[in-house]
Scaffold this active site. Sequence first.
Site, PDB file in Angstrom:
ATOM      1  N   GLU A 116      56.353  48.648  -1.518  1.00 28.19           N
ATOM      2  CA  GLU A 116      56.896  49.803  -2.241  1.00 28.19           C
ATOM      3  C   GLU A 116      57.164  50.963  -1.286  1.00 28.19           C
ATOM      4  O   GLU A 116      58.156  51.690  -1.438  1.00 28.19           O
ATOM      5  CB  GLU A 116      55.926  50.217  -3.345  1.00 28.19           C
TER       6      GLU A 116
ATOM      7  N   GLU B 186      50.457  41.719  -6.876  1.00 36.36           N
ATOM      8  CA  GLU B 186      49.678  42.404  -7.913  1.00 36.36           C
ATOM      9  C   GLU B 186      49.424  41.524  -9.130  1.00 36.36           C
ATOM     10  O   GLU B 186      48.368  41.619  -9.778  1.00 36.36           O
ATOM     11  CB  GLU B 186      50.396  43.688  -8.354  1.00 36.36           C
TER      12      GLU B 186
END
Length: 267
Positions: free
Chosen positions: A118, A138
């Site tokens: 990210e 995740e």
Amino acid sequence: MTEVTAETLNPIETRRDGHVLEVTLNRGKANAIDLATSRIMGKVFQDFRDDPELRVAIITAAGEKFFCPGWDLKAAADGDAVDGDYGVGGFGGLQELRGLNKPVIAAVNGICCGGGLELALSADIIMAADHATFALPEIRSGTVADAASIKLPKRIPYHIAMEMLFTGRWLDAEEAARWGMINQVHPADQLLARAREMAQLIASGPPLVNAAIKEIVREAEDMKFQDAMNRITKSQFATVETLYTSEDQLEGARAFAEKRDPVWKGK
């Protein structure tokens, strides 16, 4: 010849070479980011944004194995709250930093996953070492890659992005480049040099134009084409208005007429 200066701020090292700021994450073996590191990064990028002499930033990391795996789970286990104070700019200092109208290059030197991916996606150009790998794991820990869920389907084919989000599978650098996630792949020992070349090339260009490009692209992302064009023609983008009334705008025209290279002042 430009002066090169360096500074160390605990887990962050900065190197200033003329108009280019180099930010190196150097935190342990994996370069994971905790709350304190995120706040330092936010201050570094805020200062970069506000310094009129700086035009381009490079974000990279120390070592050869990890760029960044994202959130420091060990720090979380010791009490760092996942929803704690990340500082100005949000996680990693870049993702939510308002008004950052300067180009940022990510030089990904190894494993880049979770919040680390990210962070890289927050850059404008991503260059990677040939051994770099990318993933959003995740899903395997029962949480959501929130920023990536917003950004990634807009950057690469939707179905590839959704596969990464739903399965956590890894992409090597070659595949990441094939899908357009990254711009270039280089041998590890050449990555930083190539990133510096790119930064110097961009920094040699007109900084007010670069600022206008960043604001237009960011603000127009969710706008209809004509609405965005109307905002430009009505001088509703601050950077565009600054550009069109600047000395640099006149300098560009004069340099073209005089058949010489322009000298950009950023004003």
